[in-house]
Write a protein that holds these residues in place. Structure first.
Motif: not given
Length: 445
Positions: A61-66
């Motif tokens: 649900s969040e932004n998987i950024a790295a």
């Protein structure tokens, strides 16, 4: 003991300032890529080839950024699942380059938990770290200290802590359902040894003589991290590292920290006064096939002394009050024994029942006392970040839980009875055991 003095000096700079403002939306602070309280967090993950991949699923649900993993071949499928995430092998490079990361999930082998967790907290990142929180007792104390100092939101990966079972166990005990609890039996019938779980086992007692080539995609030096150098061997990676003292905490640190969580919380336990152990095969490299560990806890206020037995690699003795046609949970669980009855439950405090069943049927359950988690353990942490509160298994709690179970490992490794002074963090009767409370990291770590 590891020297963290350089980390403390670094903390006095920008990392401490970032942590102090960790709950303020970025649009107030200025800059690009802000996240208001209800917006998505920028999440990074370190160690994604194993259980970290399951943590990520619960954070989509969040932004998987790295994403960071020392073995890009082993983690290839997870990289593919999040194609927009930047990829790294060295967490230090990731922290240096990814300034907009809000929070980090750490699911690396046990021996690297503390050094990575401390670096992330000092960089002002909220941290979710898999269990056990650390590899040594001294590390657990240091991680808890840095968490308090930085003020970031923390969570240890003990998913049962967000389940309904642990709530029920606490509420029933606090309601007096089984009276005063005087003893507990906990167990995990599996072992990191054949013929147990083949994926987890090791067939060696000594460091292997063979020196196979390091697989493509694996940075072996980064995988070793702070551990003493040894050549690569597939008996360590992937997955089998838990059996080896230099890398893992065995079944005590794996299942023990899950299973014993409920009684540590419900009985308001502090650290044990003494711990004793018997093991089936003692050696200085790997965890034993089976063991029995006994913890003795002092009275706490109005609560009586408690004797806790942990059975590992063997089944717990069958309780007399259990009906003939019923069995204890086969893989692991708890028997919490009071002077008015016994609660039996599974590994994660799941499906708790008072035994025999006739007592369960007679018991009138109390009103709910504890807040329920409606989603997952990972999203409980995310909600805590956004709401500016503590998560339910934060490092202040989980460091103490980790310290407790790691004392069991020290008793196993020395096959002795040890006496522990928790105020001084010292084993008072055994110098060899006392030295195992900490470790010396490899040069450069």
């Amino acid at each position: 003991m590891t020297d963290f003095s350089f980390n403390r000096r670094n903390l006095l700079g920008t990392a401490a300032s970032a942590a102090a403002f960790s709950f303020i939306p970025r649009h107030i602070l200025g800059g690009s890529g802000y996240n208001a309280a209800n917006d998505k967090l920028n999440i990074a993950a370190i160690g994604i080839g194993g259980v970290g991949s399951y943590n990520l699923k619960n954070l989509e649900s969040e932004n998987i950024a790295a994403l960071c993993d020392v073995d890009h071949s082993n983690a290839a499928k997870i990289f593919e699942r999040y194609p927009k995430a930047r990829r790294y092998k060295d967490y230090r490079e990731m922290l240096e380059k990814e300034k907009d990361i809000d929070a980090v999930v750490i699911a690396t082998p046990d021996h690297t938990h503390a050094v990575i967790t401390i670096a992330c907290m000092q960089a002002g990142k909220h941290v979710y770290c898999q269990k056990p929180l650390t590899h040594t007792v001294a590390e657990a104390r240091e991680v808890a200290r840095v968490a308090k100092e930085t003020g970031v939101v923390t969570q240890m990966g003990i998913q049962g802590h967000s389940g309904e079972g642990i709530n029920l166990v606490c509420e029933w005990i606090w309601d007096g359902a089984i009276g005063d609890v005087h003893s507990v039996d906990g167990w995990c019938s599996l072992a990191y040894y054949p013929p147990g779980q083949a994926y987890w086992c090791t067939t060696h007692y000594d460091i292997p003589d063979e020196k196979p080539p390091v697989p493509d995609g694996l940075d072996w030096d980064l995988w070793l991290g702070p551990a003493p150098y040894r050549d690569y061997h597939p008996t360590y990676h992937p997955g089998r590292w838990r059996a080896w003292y230099d890398f893992g905490c065995g079944m005590m640190g794996d299942r023990g920290v899950h299973t014993l969580d409920a009684v540590f919380l419900a009985l308001k336990l502090k650290q044990p006064e003494s711990v004793s152990a018997t093991v089936s095969n003692l050696n200085d490299q790997t965890n034993p096939i089976s063991s029995i560990v006994q913890f003795d806890f002092a009275p706490r206020g109005d609560l009586p002394a408690v004797k806790l037995n942990w059975y590992e690699g063997i089944r717990v003795p069958r309780p007399d009050e259990l009906e003939d046609k019923r069995t204890v949970p086969p893989e692991g669980g708890l028997l919490i024994k009071g002077d008015k009855g016994t609660i039996m439950c599974g590994i994660y405090a799941d499906s708790p029942r008072i035994i025999p069943e006739t007592k369960m049927q007679q018991y009138k359950r109390p009103a709910k006392m504890l807040r329920r988690v409606e989603t997952s353990h990972e999203t409980e942490w995310v909600e805590a970040i956004k709401q500016g509160r503590k998560a339910n298994a934060d490092f202040e709690y989980s460091a103490r839980l980790t310290e407790f179970v790691l004392l069991g490992n020290i008793a196993k490794r020395t096959q002795s009875k040890i006496y522990y002074d928790q105020q001084q963090m010292k084993i008072t009767n055994n110098d060899i055991a006392n030295n195992l409370l900490s470790k010396k990291d490899r040069t450069g770590w």
